[in-house]
Design a protein around this motif. Structure first.
Motif, short mmCIF file in Angstrom:
data_model
loop_
_atom_site.label_atom_id
_atom_site.label_comp_id
_atom_site.label_asym_id
_atom_site.label_seq_id
_atom_site.Cartn_x
_atom_site.Cartn_y
_atom_site.Cartn_z
N GLY A 12 29.33 92.06 86.26
CA GLY A 12 30.77 93.06 86.14
C GLY A 12 31.56 92.37 85.03
O GLY A 12 32.90 92.67 85.03
N ASP A 13 30.91 91.86 84.02
CA ASP A 13 31.77 91.28 82.97
C ASP A 13 32.33 92.39 82.12
O ASP A 13 31.71 93.35 82.37
N PRO A 14 33.57 92.23 81.48
CA PRO A 14 33.97 93.31 80.57
C PRO A 14 33.10 93.80 79.48
O PRO A 14 32.01 93.19 79.26
N ALA A 15 33.69 94.47 78.55
CA ALA A 15 32.70 95.02 77.50
C ALA A 15 31.95 93.77 76.78
O ALA A 15 32.61 92.79 76.48
N ALA A 60 22.26 90.72 78.33
CA ALA A 60 23.04 91.96 78.43
C ALA A 60 23.04 92.35 79.98
O ALA A 60 23.92 92.77 80.51
N ALA A 61 21.77 92.57 80.56
CA ALA A 61 21.55 92.96 81.91
C ALA A 61 22.29 92.06 82.96
O ALA A 61 22.98 92.58 83.92
N HIS A 62 22.34 90.71 82.48
CA HIS A 62 23.16 89.69 83.68
C HIS A 62 24.54 89.98 83.50
O HIS A 62 25.03 89.95 84.56
N LEU A 63 25.08 90.26 82.46
CA LEU A 63 26.47 90.51 82.13
C LEU A 63 26.93 91.93 82.77
O LEU A 63 28.07 92.05 83.61
N ARG A 64 26.02 92.90 82.61
CA ARG A 64 26.22 94.15 83.33
C ARG A 64 26.58 94.26 84.95
O ARG A 64 27.26 94.40 85.54
N GLN A 65 25.46 93.30 85.48
CA GLN A 65 25.17 93.24 86.97
C GLN A 65 26.31 92.43 87.39
O GLN A 65 26.85 92.47 88.55
N LEU A 114 26.24 69.35 77.65
CA LEU A 114 26.75 70.06 76.34
C LEU A 114 26.58 71.35 76.94
O LEU A 114 25.63 71.85 77.75
N ALA A 115 27.22 72.60 76.32
CA ALA A 115 27.14 73.86 76.60
C ALA A 115 25.83 74.21 75.81
O ALA A 115 25.50 74.24 74.85
N ALA A 116 25.16 74.85 76.94
CA ALA A 116 23.80 75.60 76.45
C ALA A 116 24.14 76.94 76.01
O ALA A 116 24.01 77.26 75.03
N VAL A 117 24.46 77.79 76.87
CA VAL A 117 24.51 79.24 76.59
C VAL A 117 26.25 79.12 76.52
O VAL A 117 27.12 79.13 77.54
N VAL A 118 26.74 79.82 75.38
CA VAL A 118 28.39 79.89 75.37
C VAL A 118 28.99 81.16 75.52
O VAL A 118 28.33 82.10 74.85
N ARG A 119 29.92 81.33 76.05
CA ARG A 119 30.33 82.69 76.53
C ARG A 119 31.85 82.60 76.12
O ARG A 119 32.84 81.81 76.62
N THR A 120 32.36 83.38 75.25
CA THR A 120 33.74 83.41 74.87
C THR A 120 34.19 84.94 75.15
O THR A 120 33.59 85.90 75.13
N GLN A 121 35.62 84.78 75.62
CA GLN A 121 36.21 86.32 75.66
C GLN A 121 37.18 86.61 74.52
O GLN A 121 38.06 85.59 74.28
N GLY A 122 36.86 87.86 73.75
CA GLY A 122 37.55 87.94 72.79
C GLY A 122 38.53 89.29 73.03
O GLY A 122 38.28 90.01 74.05
N ASP A 151 38.03 92.10 71.98
CA ASP A 151 37.23 93.31 72.09
C ASP A 151 35.93 93.11 73.04
O ASP A 151 35.13 93.92 72.91
N GLY A 152 36.17 91.93 73.64
CA GLY A 152 35.11 91.98 74.97
C GLY A 152 34.41 90.73 74.68
O GLY A 152 34.87 89.49 74.03
N VAL A 153 33.36 90.20 75.51
CA VAL A 153 32.69 88.89 75.45
C VAL A 153 31.64 88.90 74.70
O VAL A 153 30.92 89.65 74.02
N ARG A 154 31.56 87.63 74.17
CA ARG A 154 30.71 87.03 73.03
C ARG A 154 29.76 86.13 73.56
O ARG A 154 30.45 85.07 74.19
N VAL A 155 28.50 86.33 73.52
CA VAL A 155 27.63 85.28 73.92
C VAL A 155 26.84 84.62 73.08
O VAL A 155 26.15 85.41 72.09
N THR A 156 26.42 83.41 72.86
CA THR A 156 25.68 82.59 72.00
C THR A 156 24.68 81.70 72.73
O THR A 156 25.08 81.03 73.56
N ALA A 157 23.35 81.99 72.50
CA ALA A 157 22.25 81.32 72.87
C ALA A 157 21.35 80.92 71.62
O ALA A 157 21.10 81.63 71.02
N ARG A 158 20.94 79.51 71.82
CA ARG A 158 20.11 78.80 70.86
C ARG A 158 18.81 78.40 71.63
O ARG A 158 18.84 77.54 72.69
#
Length: 109
Positions: free
Chosen positions: A94-97, A87-92, A49-57, A59-66
């Motif tokens: 190179g993910d978009p906004a 946030a730091a991982h996404l910046r490192q 099952l997806a643990a951390v989910v990342r979607t691209q919209g 307006d940018g990347v959306r991440v959800t973690a439970r």
């Protein structure tokens, strides 16, 4: 409409390494979780099952973690650390906004 991107082992590991996090729960949409569990029951295999989910919209990347946290930890502090680590991982990487990072505390203790 946003496209669902596959969960990455990297994001899962980033969240698992945060101090105070002792478990990670599927963060995918409820319907996807139910369908995955049903397929697993029918095939006698337990699919991942997806643990951390990342979607691209648009307006940018959306991440959800439970997450689950230890009883002696502050939910607010651990959630903040998880948010900052994602946030730091996404910046490192190179993910978009980043449009949104959602951290849900699913269990304490």
């Amino acid at each position: 409409m946003s496209a669902v991107l596959p969960s990455t082992d990297e994001l899962d590991e980033v969240v698992r390494r945060v101090a105070g996090v002792d478990s990670l729960y599927p963060a995918g949409p409820l319907l996807a979780t139910v369908v995955t569990a049903t397929v697993g029951a029918l095939t006698h295999r337990v699919p991942a099952l997806a643990a951390v989910v990342r979607t691209q919209g648009a307006d940018g990347v959306r991440v959800t973690a439970r997450i689950g946290i230890a009883a002696d930890e502050s939910a607010g502090e651990v959630s903040g650390r998880v948010h900052d680590a994602i946030a730091a991982h996404l910046r490192q990487s190179g993910d978009p906004a980043v449009a949104e990072i959602t951290v849900v505390v699913a269990r304490i203790g």
